[in-house]
Design an enzyme around this catalytic site. Structure first.
Site, short mmCIF file in Angstrom:
data_model
loop_
_atom_site.label_atom_id
_atom_site.label_comp_id
_atom_site.label_asym_id
_atom_site.label_seq_id
_atom_site.Cartn_x
_atom_site.Cartn_y
_atom_site.Cartn_z
N HIS A 15 1.18 -1.39 0.14
CA HIS A 15 -0.08 -0.53 -0.23
C HIS A 15 1.04 1.46 -0.03
O HIS A 15 2.11 1.43 0.36
CB HIS A 15 -1.18 0.46 1.09
CG HIS A 15 0.24 0.22 2.78
ND1 HIS A 15 -1.05 0.73 3.38
CD2 HIS A 15 1.08 0.52 3.06
CE1 HIS A 15 -0.60 0.84 5.24
NE2 HIS A 15 1.42 0.57 4.19
N CYS A 34 5.03 4.80 5.10
CA CYS A 34 4.39 4.16 4.69
C CYS A 34 3.45 4.92 3.35
O CYS A 34 2.46 5.31 2.84
CB CYS A 34 2.03 3.77 5.96
SG CYS A 34 2.75 2.94 6.23
N HIS A 40 4.96 -0.28 -0.83
CA HIS A 40 5.89 -1.06 0.50
C HIS A 40 4.74 -2.47 1.01
O HIS A 40 3.28 -1.82 0.93
CB HIS A 40 6.08 -0.31 1.44
CG HIS A 40 5.47 0.19 2.21
ND1 HIS A 40 4.28 1.58 1.69
CD2 HIS A 40 4.98 -0.20 3.34
CE1 HIS A 40 3.68 1.78 2.94
NE2 HIS A 40 4.23 0.97 3.62
N HIS A 42 3.06 -4.98 3.72
CA HIS A 42 2.96 -5.11 5.15
C HIS A 42 2.44 -6.48 5.50
O HIS A 42 1.85 -7.28 4.25
CB HIS A 42 1.77 -4.76 5.87
CG HIS A 42 2.27 -3.51 5.94
ND1 HIS A 42 2.92 -2.85 7.43
CD2 HIS A 42 2.36 -1.79 5.44
CE1 HIS A 42 3.62 -1.65 6.95
NE2 HIS A 42 2.47 -1.24 5.68
N ASP A 80 -4.84 -11.24 -0.70
CA ASP A 80 -3.63 -11.28 -0.37
C ASP A 80 -2.73 -11.29 -1.44
O ASP A 80 -3.14 -11.24 -2.83
CB ASP A 80 -3.78 -12.33 -0.12
CG ASP A 80 -2.27 -13.42 0.27
OD1 ASP A 80 -1.65 -12.83 1.00
OD2 ASP A 80 -2.30 -14.40 -0.25
N HIS A 81 -1.58 -10.22 -1.92
CA HIS A 81 -0.68 -10.58 -2.64
C HIS A 81 -0.92 -9.15 -3.43
O HIS A 81 -0.82 -8.91 -4.81
CB HIS A 81 -0.27 -11.47 -3.64
CG HIS A 81 0.98 -12.70 -3.14
ND1 HIS A 81 0.55 -12.79 -1.74
CD2 HIS A 81 2.14 -12.47 -2.90
CE1 HIS A 81 1.46 -13.73 -0.61
NE2 HIS A 81 2.19 -13.34 -1.39
N GLU A 125 -1.07 -4.41 11.81
CA GLU A 125 -0.51 -4.48 10.72
C GLU A 125 1.41 -4.66 10.82
O GLU A 125 2.28 -4.47 9.40
CB GLU A 125 -0.70 -2.66 9.65
CG GLU A 125 0.28 -1.95 8.89
CD GLU A 125 -0.25 -0.86 8.23
OE1 GLU A 125 -1.05 -0.39 7.81
OE2 GLU A 125 0.39 -0.40 9.01
#
Ligand code: NI
Length: 136
Positions: A15, A34, A40, A42, A80-81, A125
Site C-alpha cells: 500500500h 507508509c 511497500h 506489510h 492477498d498479494h 499491520e
C-alpha cells in the site's frame, strides 16, 4: 449462553498512504515510511471473532470450517498479494490504513454472516500495531 469463536488468518499486501489534497512534504510528515511513492508491503495478521449462542445440537457457535472458507474466499483472495491502492476497489478513494482495511473486512464479513452473530475484526499491520473494529 454466548461464546466468542475466533479465527486467525494472514495476508500480504502493498500500500501507500497519501492524501492527494496535501503536498509531498506534508504527506511525508504525516505518513512517514507508509508514504513511500513506490509502495511497500506489510504482513497483515487478521483475527475474526464471532459471538453468538452455542447451538445445543452441535455445541458450536459457528462451524469453523465455514468461517475459514468465508474468510478465505471473500477476504484473503481479495487482498492477498495485491497492491491495495491499485488492485482493490475498496481503496480507490479511501486511504488503505489498517483502520480502513479493518472496516472493509468487517463490511465484507457482515454481508456473508447471519446477523444473529456479532462480528469483531482485529487487524495487525505489524507485530505491535493493530486495530479493532466491531461495526460501531
Ligand atoms: Ni505501510
Amino acid at each position: 449462553m454466548k461464546v466468542t469463536v475466533c479465527r486467525k488468518s494472514h495476508f500480504n499486501a502493498a500500500h501507500r498512504l497519501c492524501n492527494d489534497a496535501w503536498d509531498d512534504s506534508k504527506n511525508e510528515n504525516v505518513f512517514g515510511a507508509c508514504n513511500n511513492p513506490n509502495y511497500h508491503g506489510h504482513n497483515y495478521d487478521l483475527v475474526v471473532k464471532l459471538t453468538g449462542e452455542v447451538d445445543p445440537d452441535t455445541g458450536y457457535v459457528f462451524d469453523m470450517k465455514k468461517l475459514k472458507d468465508i474468510i478465505k474466499h471473500y477476504v484473503i483472495k481479495r487482498y492477498d498479494h495485491k497492491n491495495l491502492n491499485l488492485d482493490v476497489d475498496d481503496f480507490k478513494n479511501v486511504n488503505p490504513t489498517a483502520e480502513n482495511i479493518a472496516v472493509s473486512i468487517w463490511n465484507i464479513l457482515r454481508s456473508q454472516i447471519d446477523s444473529r452473530f456479532s462480528i469483531q475484526v482485529i487487524l495487525y499491520e505489524t507485530e505491535r500495531n493493530f486495530v479493532e473494529y466491531s461495526g460501531e
